[in-house]
Design a protein around this motif. Structure first.
Motif, mmCIF file in Angstrom:
data_model
loop_
_atom_site.group_PDB
_atom_site.id
_atom_site.type_symbol
_atom_site.label_atom_id
_atom_site.label_comp_id
_atom_site.label_asym_id
_atom_site.label_seq_id
_atom_site.Cartn_x
_atom_site.Cartn_y
_atom_site.Cartn_z
ATOM 1 N N ALA A 47 0.831 -1.095 0.017
ATOM 2 C CA ALA A 47 -0.171 -0.058 -0.117
ATOM 3 C C ALA A 47 0.905 1.246 -0.040
ATOM 4 O O ALA A 47 0.646 2.218 -0.695
ATOM 5 C CB ALA A 47 -0.869 0.132 1.274
ATOM 6 N N ALA A 48 2.106 1.167 0.771
ATOM 7 C CA ALA A 48 2.887 2.373 0.795
ATOM 8 C C ALA A 48 3.222 2.570 -0.644
ATOM 9 O O ALA A 48 3.571 3.652 -0.927
ATOM 10 C CB ALA A 48 4.051 2.074 1.805
ATOM 11 N N GLU A 49 3.789 1.653 -1.488
ATOM 12 C CA GLU A 49 4.333 1.700 -2.761
ATOM 13 C C GLU A 49 3.165 2.252 -3.481
ATOM 14 O O GLU A 49 3.311 3.106 -4.742
ATOM 15 C CB GLU A 49 4.743 0.386 -3.259
ATOM 16 N N ALA A 50 1.845 1.887 -3.565
ATOM 17 C CA ALA A 50 1.051 2.506 -4.291
ATOM 18 C C ALA A 50 0.656 4.072 -3.826
ATOM 19 O O ALA A 50 0.496 4.828 -4.852
ATOM 20 C CB ALA A 50 -0.406 1.519 -3.676
ATOM 21 N N GLU A 51 0.736 4.272 -2.608
ATOM 22 C CA GLU A 51 0.629 5.812 -2.270
ATOM 23 C C GLU A 51 1.619 6.457 -2.796
ATOM 24 O O GLU A 51 1.696 7.876 -3.348
ATOM 25 C CB GLU A 51 0.691 6.013 -0.673
ATOM 26 N N ARG A 136 -9.632 2.413 -0.637
ATOM 27 C CA ARG A 136 -8.603 3.309 -1.060
ATOM 28 C C ARG A 136 -8.245 2.964 -2.464
ATOM 29 O O ARG A 136 -8.082 3.692 -3.263
ATOM 30 C CB ARG A 136 -7.366 3.184 -0.184
ATOM 31 N N LYS A 137 -8.186 1.571 -2.953
ATOM 32 C CA LYS A 137 -7.942 1.255 -4.151
ATOM 33 C C LYS A 137 -8.933 1.564 -5.292
ATOM 34 O O LYS A 137 -8.572 2.288 -6.354
ATOM 35 C CB LYS A 137 -8.032 -0.446 -4.259
ATOM 36 N N GLU A 138 -10.260 1.612 -4.919
ATOM 37 C CA GLU A 138 -11.247 2.407 -5.780
ATOM 38 C C GLU A 138 -11.099 3.930 -5.904
ATOM 39 O O GLU A 138 -11.154 4.388 -7.179
ATOM 40 C CB GLU A 138 -12.718 2.272 -5.297
ATOM 41 N N GLU A 139 -10.634 4.526 -4.753
ATOM 42 C CA GLU A 139 -10.420 5.992 -4.934
ATOM 43 C C GLU A 139 -9.134 6.142 -5.949
ATOM 44 O O GLU A 139 -9.210 7.172 -6.860
ATOM 45 C CB GLU A 139 -9.984 6.678 -3.682
#
Length: 483
Positions: A47-51, A136-139
């Motif tokens: 998730a951190a890499e996604a952000e 958060r993924k959808e956002e």
């Protein structure tokens, strides 16, 4: 040719490791790989890499296209401004004699498709991190979709038919070459297909992007606003759709600020009129707003010098309020063909030089005037003028009325010129309304003489050339007519 390219690219991929997020050559030559992919098997492992990927998407608004070229392209190519400064590439743009070797054109292609590529990493690989909450993924999907749509919208307006990039190529090998080749060496897609892709991304954003109150992020309200502009700009405008999506904005949680100056004084960031704005948070932040110093300041001759025509338009209309917020006059150490050193004008909407200048990607007045245009185009001149007068009332100007559809459209275009000066809209407005050649071929200096380069503009010059560097690297790109 394709087999030759295949052999070259496979050799490159065998010996070269390039950064996934640095893709200045994207849509040119090389595929990309990354050591983290090799170690984890995932492009986005956490998730951190996604952000972090999402931060890089928004950091694109701190890049050269959005900080400098967007404003220059939108205003200095028009009757709002002269090129200013001393850059020969900018003079080519200002004087409608761009060459395919123009480095500004080449870098804008690179920046726009780099921005799209950053979005594609999220859209292609957001399912990989298992610790990313579903909401958060959808956002993120909604945000990345809208930023991709915005950049592709700029590409199609600048070049016409353009590639549609939807895949981030992580690596290339013997097995996947046929699959990735169209992404590495794309063809230009017809504008109709490009607009369909933009609309699809905006519709995704309406469903999934953050709420409209998130003005510093791609949001649902911004998706509605961008769709209104897209449906007005495509070759066969859909005025019913323009009204639909404009109304979705106008009836939402937005209001015009009572004081026009508050839009640009930096004390009212994220205000009630803002739909989507780039958030300059100082040096070292993702959007360190360095672009302000390109337009404002007396230390050197800046880009995008306000024109005699624009200032005369403000004066003729008695528009003291918007003129004061849009143009500031200083004494400088230089002169040019248009202004003296004692009274030299600067574009003034971007004026904060500490890296904290915000700028609007979309704001309410733009959409109100766009709906006015849709009403005029469908026969409701009175309704159109009601909206125009709503915008004029804010700056203390008297009401106007239209005797005909043509009169209404001209009044709306002039109102947009005064309301949105130096916000990057004028060039696209003139092209969209098929008024560019008619108006820009009659540009005059302060003595009433037609500018010597005004006659350079013709139908071919309404589109930019495909950059020669990109065309040389990709045999599938075909040049625009006239270049």
């Amino acid at each position: 040719m394709k087999n030759t390219i295949k052999n070259i690219i496979l050799i490159i991929s065998a010996f070269t490791v390039l950064s996934l997020s640095s893709c200045s050559d994207y849509l040119n030559t090389e595929p990309t790989t990354e050591t983290t992919v090799e170690s984890t098997g995932k492009v986005i492992a956490t998730a951190a890499e996604a952000e972090s990927r999402m931060t890089s998407v928004y950091a694109s608004f701190g890049g050269e296209y959005w900080q400098l070229d967007y404003f220059f392209n939108g205003d200095a190519q028009t009757d709002n401004a002269y090129a200013g400064s001393d850059n020969t590439q900018n003079f080519q743009q200002d004087e409608y004699r761009i060459l395919s070797t123009n480095t500004n054109v080449s870098r804008d292609w690179g920046y726009i498709y780099d921005n799209i590529n950053k979005c594609n990493f999220i859209l292609n690989y957001i399912d990989e991190p298992k610790d990313l909450p579903a909401a958060r993924k959808e956002e993120m999907i909604g945000e990345a979709s809208l930023v991709r749509a915005l950049n592709l919208f700029h590409a199609v307006q600048l070049w016409g038919d353009v590639p549609i990039a939807t895949k981030a190529v992580v690596n290339v090998n013997q097995d996947n070459f046929e699959e990735v080749y169209p992404q590495l060496y794309p063809t230009r897609k017809p504008k109709q297909e490009v607009y369909a892709a933009i609309i699809a991304d905006c519709e995704t954003a309406i469903q999934k992007a953050p709420a409209s109150t998130n003005k510093f992020r791609a949001n649902k309200g911004a998706a509605n606003a961008l769709l209104a502009k897209v449906y007005a700009t495509k070759d066969n405008p859909d005025w019913a759709k323009v009204k639909q999506y404009s109304d979705a904005v106008i009836t939402g949680a937005y209001t015009l600020l009572p004081n026009y100056e508050n839009l640009f004084d930096t004390a009212h960031e994220g205000n009630s009129e803002s739909i989507w704005e780039a958030n300059g948070e100082g040096w070292g932040s993702p959007v360190g707003a360095w672009g302000t110093s390109m337009f404002y300041g007396t230390d050197w001759k800046k880009f995008m010098t306000p024109s005699n025509d624009l200032i005369q338009t403000f004066t003729n209309e008695g528009d003291v309020v918007r003129k004061k917020s849009s143009v500031i006059v200083k004494e400088v150490s230089w002169t040019d063909n248009y202004w003296t050193s004692a009274g030299y004008p600067f574009a003034y909407k971007m004026r904060i030089t500490d890296g904290k200048q915000n700028f609007y990607i979309l704001r309410l007045a733009d959409i109100i005037l766009l709906k006015a245009e849709a009403l005029a185009q469908t026969g409701d001149n009175a309704g159109a003028m009601t909206l125009v007068n709503q915008v004029r009332a804010r700056v203390g100007l008297p009401k106007v009325s239209a005797a005909s559809q043509g009169d209404a459209l001209d009044l709306i275009l002039k109102e947009r010129k005064m309301e949105l000066a130096f916000e990057g809209h004028r060039w696209f407005d003139l092209k969209r309304t098929a008024k560019a050649i008619e108006i820009l071929s009659k540009q005059k200096d302060d003595k009433g003489a037609i500018l010597p380069y005004a006659g350079n503009l013709n139908q071919d010059r309404l589109l930019w050339p495909i950059p020669q560097t990109k065309k040389d690297a990709n045999p599938n790109l075909i040049q625009n007519p006239g270049y």
